[in-house]
Write a protein that holds these residues in place. Sequence first.
Motif, PDB file in Angstrom:
ATOM      1  N   ASP A   1       0.864  -1.176   0.000  1.00 53.64           N
ATOM      2  CA  ASP A   1       0.000   0.000   0.000  1.00 53.64           C
ATOM      3  C   ASP A   1       0.908   1.236   0.000  1.00 53.64           C
ATOM      4  OD1 ASP A   1      -1.845   1.997   0.381  1.00 53.64           O
ATOM      5  OD2 ASP A   1      -2.387   1.395   2.425  1.00 53.64           O
ATOM      6  N   MET A   2       0.881   1.987  -1.082  1.00 52.17           N
ATOM      7  CA  MET A   2       1.807   3.114  -1.247  1.00 52.17           C
ATOM      8  C   MET A   2       1.593   4.205  -0.191  1.00 52.17           C
ATOM      9  SD  MET A   2       3.796   2.053  -3.448  1.00 52.17           S
ATOM     10  CE  MET A   2       4.790   3.414  -3.958  1.00 52.17           C
ATOM     11  N   LYS A   3       0.356   4.392   0.250  1.00 54.74           N
ATOM     12  CA  LYS A   3       0.097   5.400   1.278  1.00 54.74           C
ATOM     13  C   LYS A   3       0.758   4.998   2.598  1.00 54.74           C
ATOM     14  CE  LYS A   3      -4.138   7.582  -0.294  1.00 54.74           C
ATOM     15  NZ  LYS A   3      -5.516   7.939   0.036  1.00 54.74           N
ATOM     16  N   LEU A   4       0.638   3.724   2.943  1.00 57.25           N
ATOM     17  CA  LEU A   4       1.255   3.239   4.177  1.00 57.25           C
ATOM     18  C   LEU A   4       2.777   3.287   4.066  1.00 57.25           C
ATOM     19  CD1 LEU A   4       1.027   2.068   7.006  1.00 57.25           C
ATOM     20  CD2 LEU A   4       0.892  -0.212   5.962  1.00 57.25           C
ATOM     21  N   LYS A   5       3.288   2.930   2.900  1.00 62.00           N
ATOM     22  CA  LYS A   5       4.737   2.955   2.682  1.00 62.00           C
ATOM     23  C   LYS A   5       5.269   4.379   2.862  1.00 62.00           C
ATOM     24  CE  LYS A   5       8.129   1.160  -0.557  1.00 62.00           C
ATOM     25  NZ  LYS A   5       8.329   0.425  -1.796  1.00 62.00           N
ATOM     26  N   ALA A   6       4.573   5.340   2.299  1.00 62.86           N
ATOM     27  CA  ALA A   6       4.978   6.740   2.431  1.00 62.86           C
ATOM     28  C   ALA A   6       4.870   7.203   3.886  1.00 62.86           C
ATOM     29  CB  ALA A   6       4.120   7.626   1.531  1.00 62.86           C
ATOM     30  N   LYS A   7       3.836   6.736   4.574  1.00 61.53           N
ATOM     31  CA  LYS A   7       3.641   7.103   5.971  1.00 61.53           C
ATOM     32  C   LYS A   7       4.774   6.572   6.848  1.00 61.53           C
ATOM     33  CE  LYS A   7      -0.046   7.077   9.407  1.00 61.53           C
ATOM     34  NZ  LYS A   7      -1.425   6.688   9.701  1.00 61.53           N
TER      35      LYS A   7
END
Length: 165
Positions: free
Chosen positions: A127-133
Amino acid sequence: MKKQKPDPLTLPELRRAAVDLLSRRDHSRQELHRKLLPKAASVDELNQLLDELAERRWQSDSRFAETFVNSRINRGHGPVRVKHDLRSKGVASDDIQDAFADQDTDWNEKALDVARRKFGLHADLSDMKLKAKVARFLAYRGFTTGQIQFAMARISTGEDTTFTD
């Protein structure tokens, strides 16, 4: 009506105030200077007192740096943030380097540990959002790009280093 500034402290009172601050925790010289300046009669008198405290080893920037680094590592902060915080407290680069040299911290493992405590052992980093977070969180904590990449790779692959034989 304007609030009146209190009378400056005498040298023994200023010494007592400094020792009182140092009895609670170590302070850098700059911190003591900032806290005591409004109470001092003159800057020269304050600098003389700070020199005396350093001579007696009641105040030591190197000791302060060492305890500060230990406490920040225990809080889960990375080396970039710890160094920045020490510089902002007026600690010399040599004292900062010495405090870090005394550490045997594996910063990659520390970043992994901090990420796991915050996001779970096996977070789904597809999940790119979680990775960025996760990346933003570790960067805010003061870890380097390499340390962040190490932690994220280990979480993504599900490799668990805490229970190896």
